[in-house]
Design an enzyme around this catalytic site. Structure first.
Site, PDB file in Angstrom:
ATOM      1  N   GLY A 204      -2.653  37.673  11.346  1.00 51.78           N
ATOM      2  CA  GLY A 204      -2.734  36.639  12.382  1.00 51.78           C
ATOM      3  C   GLY A 204      -3.703  37.063  13.464  1.00 51.78           C
ATOM      4  CG  ASN A 205      -5.895  34.578  15.571  1.00 55.42           C
ATOM      5  OD1 ASN A 205      -5.567  33.993  16.590  1.00 55.42           O
ATOM      6  ND2 ASN A 205      -6.178  33.940  14.441  1.00 55.42           N
ATOM      7  NE  ARG A 206      -4.922  40.044  22.058  1.00 54.60           N
ATOM      8  CZ  ARG A 206      -5.747  40.620  22.924  1.00 54.60           C
ATOM      9  NH1 ARG A 206      -6.770  41.330  22.493  1.00 54.60           N
ATOM     10  NH2 ARG A 206      -5.563  40.471  24.211  1.00 54.60           N
ATOM     11  CB  ALA A 271      -8.314  31.702  16.691  1.00 55.07           C
TER      12      ALA A 271
END
Ligand code: CTP
Length: 401
Positions: A204-206, A271
């Site tokens: 995943g990402n932030r 994102a």
């Protein structure tokens, strides 16, 4: 402080208008409640008089000497109708004026916000669709109902948005934002996608989704019909916005492409993960005990932004991308942004400098808006809602149809 008319029409959600009234009065605004006769079956005039500190009337033949049916509308800075029933939408669209609220709607020259609440079938009926379209064309901000539990045991689209969210939308309108997206359909993606390796682990990402949510909220306040494609975001739904929840980049791609078919603008603030595990393991991957970690093979995900640009037949919809960049030996943040704009072929690229953890999860943002036409506009650091409006200001000028 503003003079607000709070219209209340007769639905089970009428009681929720009391919370909205408190939010207005506690922030210093003067509120005049104008209920319809049928709404008084749900909440009585005494409640409205006590909470607003003002007299309450609903007919034009009370206090005729004060010509209330003209004066209330003329002196309002904002009219908010919560809840708005299917019947009231129909009367407002036709310009009927048979009680104090409908005459007020005809005499008001200020912005009008309506928050509909009704059963899904009524909201989806062709007559209601046509009435909503007419009102939006005239610049009325008609919020999309939320999806959730309805009056009975059933659930679906038609629930009144949370009063706090209606309050936020009303303040946006009161701030004098233009309703220049009225009659437009816009799609916003937000959040970060997740690519599962097994039932419990993911890449995943932030991304928090805050900027995308601010874009959706701003567009709704400017009158647009908004589809918000949300990837793993833990924020409350903005009022008046259709939220489609997705998990992976492939889910997001499907949802965005489906919603964009007849859209006027698509803003890709999400994102999406660029890579996903080549295979999904159905049961949790176990440690082997010999200290050897599994090899995870990744494959590339489709680029949704590039596909949107590739598959549109004309300049419609306007396509906006985001770029989180850091400067390096090969170029500055802006140089990388310009190269990405050209590579992706979108109309506008919102470039964020993310060196040293800036932007992620924060309430503030700053950006440079790069246009495919060579334009450059810097938006100074400020709340994400301000950047959202700056982006819509730029996008709206590119909708020349
Ligand atoms: N984006 C997309 N689909 C992807 C990845 C990104 O639509 N699979 C969109 C994002 O929503 C954003 C823009 O593309 O609007 C820029 O994303 P970014 O990941 O920064 O671009 P990349 O082309 O992947 O460039 P980089 O190599 O710098 O990561």
């Amino acid at each position: 402080m503003a003079e607000i008319v709070l219209g209340v029409s007769g639905g089970i959600a009428s009681y929720k208008a009391a919370e909205l009234l408190r939010l207005f009065t506690e922030s210093g605004h003067g509120v005049r409640v104008v209920p319809t006769a049928s709404s008084l079956h749900f909440v009585g005039a005494a409640t409205w008089e006590a909470l607003s500190g003002r007299p309450v009337q609903h007919e034009v033949f009370e206090h005729v000497d004060e010509v209330a049916h003209v004066r209330i509308g003329q002196s309002a800075d904002l009219v908010v109708v919560v809840p708005t029933t299917a019947n009231l939408l129909a009367k407002a669209a036709q310009g009927l004026a048979d009680d104090l609220l409908t005459t007020t709607l005809l005499t008001a020259r200020c912005p009008v916000v309506m928050a509909p609440a009704m059963h899904t079938e009524m909201w989806e009926h062709a007559a209601t669709r046509a009435n909503v379209a007419t009102l939006r064309e005239r610049g009325v901000v008609v919020l999309e109902p939320a999806v959730g539990r309805l009056t009975g045991k059933d659930s679906g689209k038609g629930r009144l948005p949370d009063p706090g969210q209606i309050f936020a939308a009303a303040l946006e309108v009161l701030a004098g934002r233009p309703t220049d997206l009225s009659g437009r359909h816009v799609v916003v993606s937000a959040g970060g996608t997740r690519e599962y390796l097994d039932p419990v682990r993911y890449l995943g990402n932030r991304s928090s989704g805050r900027q995308g949510y601010a874009l959706a909220e701003a567009a709704a306040a400017r009158g647009a019909r908004v589809t918000l494609v949300a990837a793993n975001v833990e924020l409350p739904d903005p009022a008046g916005v259709d939220v489609v929840r997705v998990v992976s980049t492939e889910d997001l791609r499907h949802a965005v492409l489906a919603a964009s078919a007849h859209a006027d603008a698509v803003v890709m603030a999400a994102a999406p993960a660029d890579f996903r595990p080549a295979e999904f393991v159905e049961s949790k991957i176990k440690k082997t005990g010999d200290g050897v970690a599994p090899d995870v093979k990744l494959v590339e995900n489709p680029d949704v932004l590039a596909e949107l640009v590739r598959t549109r037949t004309s300049k419609r919809p306007v396509v906006v991308g985001f770029a989180a960049e850091t400067g390096d030996a090969n170029g500055t943040v802006i140089e990388h942004g310009r190269a990405k704009l050209e590579r992706k072929g979108c109309d506008l690229l919102v470039v964020n400098d993310v060196s040293a953890g800036k932007v992620f999860g924060s309430e503030q943002n700053e950006a440079v808006l790069l246009g495919a036409d060579g334009s450059v506009a810097e938006v100074p650091v400020g709340p994400k809602i301000d950047l959202a409006h700056a982006i819509w200001d730029t996008v709206v000028h590119r909708m020349d149809w």
